[in-house]
Design an enzyme around this catalytic site. Structure first.
Site, PDB file in Angstrom:
ATOM      1  CG  ASN A   9       6.616  -1.596  -0.404  1.00 43.24           C
ATOM      2  OD1 ASN A   9       7.209  -2.068   0.359  1.00 43.24           O
ATOM      3  ND2 ASN A   9       5.209  -1.908  -0.902  1.00 43.24           N
ATOM      4  CD1 TRP A  10      13.246  -1.576  -2.063  1.00 47.27           C
ATOM      5  CD2 TRP A  10      14.757  -2.711  -0.657  1.00 47.27           C
ATOM      6  NE1 TRP A  10      14.331  -0.974  -2.147  1.00 47.27           N
ATOM      7  CE2 TRP A  10      15.200  -1.549  -1.124  1.00 47.27           C
ATOM      8  CE3 TRP A  10      15.338  -3.163   0.558  1.00 47.27           C
ATOM      9  CZ2 TRP A  10      16.809  -1.135  -0.951  1.00 47.27           C
ATOM     10  CZ3 TRP A  10      16.771  -2.891   0.903  1.00 47.27           C
ATOM     11  CH2 TRP A  10      17.552  -1.878  -0.057  1.00 47.27           C
ATOM     12  CE  LYS A  11       4.957  -4.702  -3.624  1.00 45.49           C
ATOM     13  NZ  LYS A  11       3.785  -5.030  -4.414  1.00 45.49           N
ATOM     14  CG  HIS A  95       1.038  -2.126   0.476  1.00 44.43           C
ATOM     15  ND1 HIS A  95       0.727  -3.154  -0.288  1.00 44.43           N
ATOM     16  CD2 HIS A  95       1.934  -1.609  -0.434  1.00 44.43           C
ATOM     17  CE1 HIS A  95       1.242  -3.274  -1.372  1.00 44.43           C
ATOM     18  NE2 HIS A  95       1.832  -2.251  -1.586  1.00 44.43           N
ATOM     19  CD  GLU A  97       1.795  -6.455  -1.600  1.00 48.74           C
ATOM     20  OE1 GLU A  97       2.849  -6.355  -0.894  1.00 48.74           O
ATOM     21  OE2 GLU A  97       1.596  -6.074  -2.918  1.00 48.74           O
ATOM     22  CD  GLU A 167       0.552   1.249  -3.719  1.00 48.68           C
ATOM     23  OE1 GLU A 167       1.688   1.390  -4.388  1.00 48.68           O
ATOM     24  OE2 GLU A 167       0.466   0.506  -2.775  1.00 48.68           O
ATOM     25  N   GLY A 173       1.982  -5.025  -9.013  1.00 44.57           N
ATOM     26  CA  GLY A 173       2.731  -6.344  -9.145  1.00 44.57           C
ATOM     27  C   GLY A 173       2.172  -7.054 -10.639  1.00 44.57           C
ATOM     28  CB  SER A 213       2.547  -2.027 -12.915  1.00 41.03           C
ATOM     29  OG  SER A 213       2.272  -3.293 -12.393  1.00 41.03           O
ATOM     30  N   GLY A 234       7.055  -0.912  -6.190  1.00 42.04           N
ATOM     31  CA  GLY A 234       7.342  -2.181  -5.701  1.00 42.04           C
ATOM     32  C   GLY A 234       8.579  -2.556  -6.495  1.00 42.04           C
TER      33      GLY A 234
HETATM   34  C1  PEP Z   1       3.797  -1.446  -4.283  1.00 50.39           C
HETATM   35  O1  PEP Z   1       4.525  -2.403  -3.742  1.00 50.39           O
HETATM   36  O2  PEP Z   1       3.173  -0.921  -3.636  1.00 50.39           O
HETATM   37  C2  PEP Z   1       3.539  -1.655  -5.497  1.00 50.39           C
HETATM   38  C3  PEP Z   1       2.966  -0.693  -6.292  1.00 50.39           C
HETATM   39  O3  PEP Z   1       4.029  -2.652  -6.247  1.00 50.39           O
HETATM   40  P1  PEP Z   1       4.555  -2.555  -8.053  1.00 50.39           P
HETATM   41  O4  PEP Z   1       5.185  -1.437  -8.228  1.00 50.39           O
HETATM   42  O5  PEP Z   1       5.389  -4.037  -8.251  1.00 50.39           O
HETATM   43  O6  PEP Z   1       3.241  -2.824  -8.734  1.00 50.39           O
END
Ligand code: PEP
Length: 251
Positions: A9-11, A95, A97, A167, A173, A213, A234
């Site tokens: 997931n590049w966001k 997600h 976010e 998640e 993050g 993470s 992410g």
């Molecule tokens: C995500 O974007 O779904 C995510 C888990 O981010 P990260 O790996 O940076 O925690």
């Protein structure tokens, strides 16, 4: 064993040149792998760049979000058909976010999951609790509620065509990962909820990713857990070598 699914997931990161470079790196590192599903979810404006850059590989791609209507006056949104037209196979739905920053509710997530399945997209439906909810011992109620509401009246042809991503919000993050034991406990619980909804055989085939993470140095122990079938990644997906190492986990 369920076929693992590792998704990036590049966001809201990367420009065209970055996307091309990152995909070239993934192509080099991962093109030979056939025993797992690999997915890249760039910002929507880069989907066609990613499609071209990954042509000839088995690496799939998808979107990070979509609306549930097929067309109309919904400024700024993308429809399920538009994603299919762009040759996406996957779409991330709900997600944290989107839920936290854009007020997406379980009811909206449910509509989006149904709309994605209707056009043959594979939704990756995200669920997860906040730190306060975990501290209060409510994490299973929260996640169970998200699963039941998000999947209300949801039917699908193949159990492989719908993916759940657990998640924990406090792990996204932050560099703080759930311990493999905590993650496994929640994944087993999610599978028990899926069993209530779809029965044991179907639930046993459904894939549940962990996200929060995930890094090259913790993926192996996470993937060694019985009910963890992949990862939604992410930050560590923004660098080809580190995402490739995650995809090549050894459990
Ligand atoms: C995500 O974007 O779904 C995510 C888990 O981010 P990260 O790996 O940076 O925690």
């Amino acid at each position: 064993m369920r076929r693992p699914i590792l998704a990036a997931n590049w966001k809201m990161n990367n420009l065209t040149a970055d996307a091309k470079k990152l995909c070239a790196g993934l192509k080099e590192e991962l093109s030979g792998l056939r025993d797992r599903d690999i997915v890249v979810c760039p910002p929507s404006i880069l989907i066609s760049t990613v499609k071209d850059a990954l042509a000839g590989t088995l690496i799939g791609f998808g979107a990070q979000n979509m609306y549930y209507k097929q067309s109309g006056a919904f400024t700024g949104e993308l429809s399920p058909d538009m994603l299919v037209d762009a040759q996406c196979r996957y779409v991330i739905i709900g997600h944290s976010e989107r839920r936290q920053l854009f007020a997406e509710t379980d009811a909206l997530v449910n509509l989006k999951v149904k709309a994605a399945l209707e056009v043959g997209l594979t939704p990756i439906m995200c669920v997860g609790e906040t730190k306060d909810e975990r501290k209060a011992g409510k994490e299973k109620d929260i996640v169970g509620g998200q699963i039941r509401a998000g999947l209300k009246d949801v039917k699908f042809e193949s159990p492989l065509g719908l993916v759940i991503a657990y998640e924990p919000i406090w792990a996204i993050g932050t560099g703080e990962t759930a311990t493999p034991q905590d993650a496994q406990d929640m994944h087993a619980y999610i599978r028990s909820v899926l069993t209530e909804i779809y029965g044991e055989e179907t639930a046993g085939l459904m894939r549940i990713q962990y996200g929060g993470s995930v890094k090259p140095d913790n993926i192996d122990e996470l993937m060694a857990c019985e009910d963890i079938d992949g990862a939604l990644v992410g930050g560590a997906s923004l660098e080809a070598k580190s995402f490739a190492r995650i995809v090549r986990f050894s459990a």
